[in-house]
Design an enzyme around this catalytic site. Structure first.
Site: not given
Ligand code: AMP
Length: 188
Positions: A134, A128, A14, A89, A145
């Site tokens: 990360r 990654r 994404k 989400r 996740r």
């Molecule tokens: P991402 O980079 O989109 O994978 O987001 C990394 C982390 O940020 C996720 O595993 C969540 O802990 C938090 N996070 C990001 N976006 C959301 C969301 N829309 N709702 C809840 N947690 C989020």
């Protein structure tokens, strides 16, 4: 205004594709993961609050995400479109997003999903981890996740299908090929 949700599980690509779409169409890329990671690395009160949750691979609370998105919309009133990456989400976030957009006479224009099988997702996320370090890309946290995704996020597919907004593209192949497919769905 075009309000695109780029949808899919962690590791689907994404972030990579959202940047390219935003650049091509002149839309604002909004990654809630990037916003939250910036808060964590700056050590803000919000960052301190969400650090442990993120590192465990759990979802940050809907209330916080909705606050963040409200400020994104308030601070970007002149853009011609958004590419939302990592939001919504949960069903609650999706419903709140609809309300926030409706307040500005806007709505979700399209939900575009990247379809990638589970084995490939894990392989990509582990790769990654090596490349970007990360904290939430360890094997244990990755599992978490993906569980969060299946439990909280996957039900959104039905939510958006019912509204006739859901489209998908096969997310395995070269970045440019996938990008071309995404663009053709957006343009159609
Ligand atoms: P991402 O980079 O989109 O994978 O987001 C990394 C982390 O940020 C996720 O595993 C969540 O802990 C938090 N996070 C990001 N976006 C959301 C969301 N829309 N709702 C809840 N947690 C989020």
């Amino acid at each position: 205004m075009f309000n695109l949700i780029l949808f899919g599980p962690p590791g689907a690509g994404k972030g990579t594709q959202a940047i390219k779409i935003a650049e091509k169409f002149g839309w604002k890329h909004v990654s809630t993961g990037d916003i939250l990671r910036a808060e964590v690395s700056q050590g803000t009160p919000l960052g301190l609050k969400v650090k442990a949750v993120m590192e465990a691979g759990h979802l940050v609370s809907d209330e916080l995400l909705i606050e963040i998105m409200e400020s994104v919309f308030v601070n970007n009133t002149t853009v011609s479109g958004f590419v939302l990456d990592g939001f919504p989400r949960t069903l609650k976030q999706a419903q709140e997003l609809d309300e926030m957009l409706a307040q500005h006479d806007e709505s979700v224009s399209m939900v575009l999903a990247l379809e990638v099988n589970e084995d490939e997702l894990v392989t990509r996320l582990l790769k990654r981890a090596l490349e970007q370090g990360r904290k939430d890309d360890t094997e244990e946290v990755i599992k978490n996740r993906l569980v969060q995704y299946h439990h909280h996020t996957a039900p959104l597919v039905e939510y958006y299908r019912a509204k006739n907004l859901y489209k998908e593209v096969h997310g395995v192949g070269s970045i440019d090929d996938i990008f071309a497919q995404l663009c053709s769905v957006i343009n159609a």
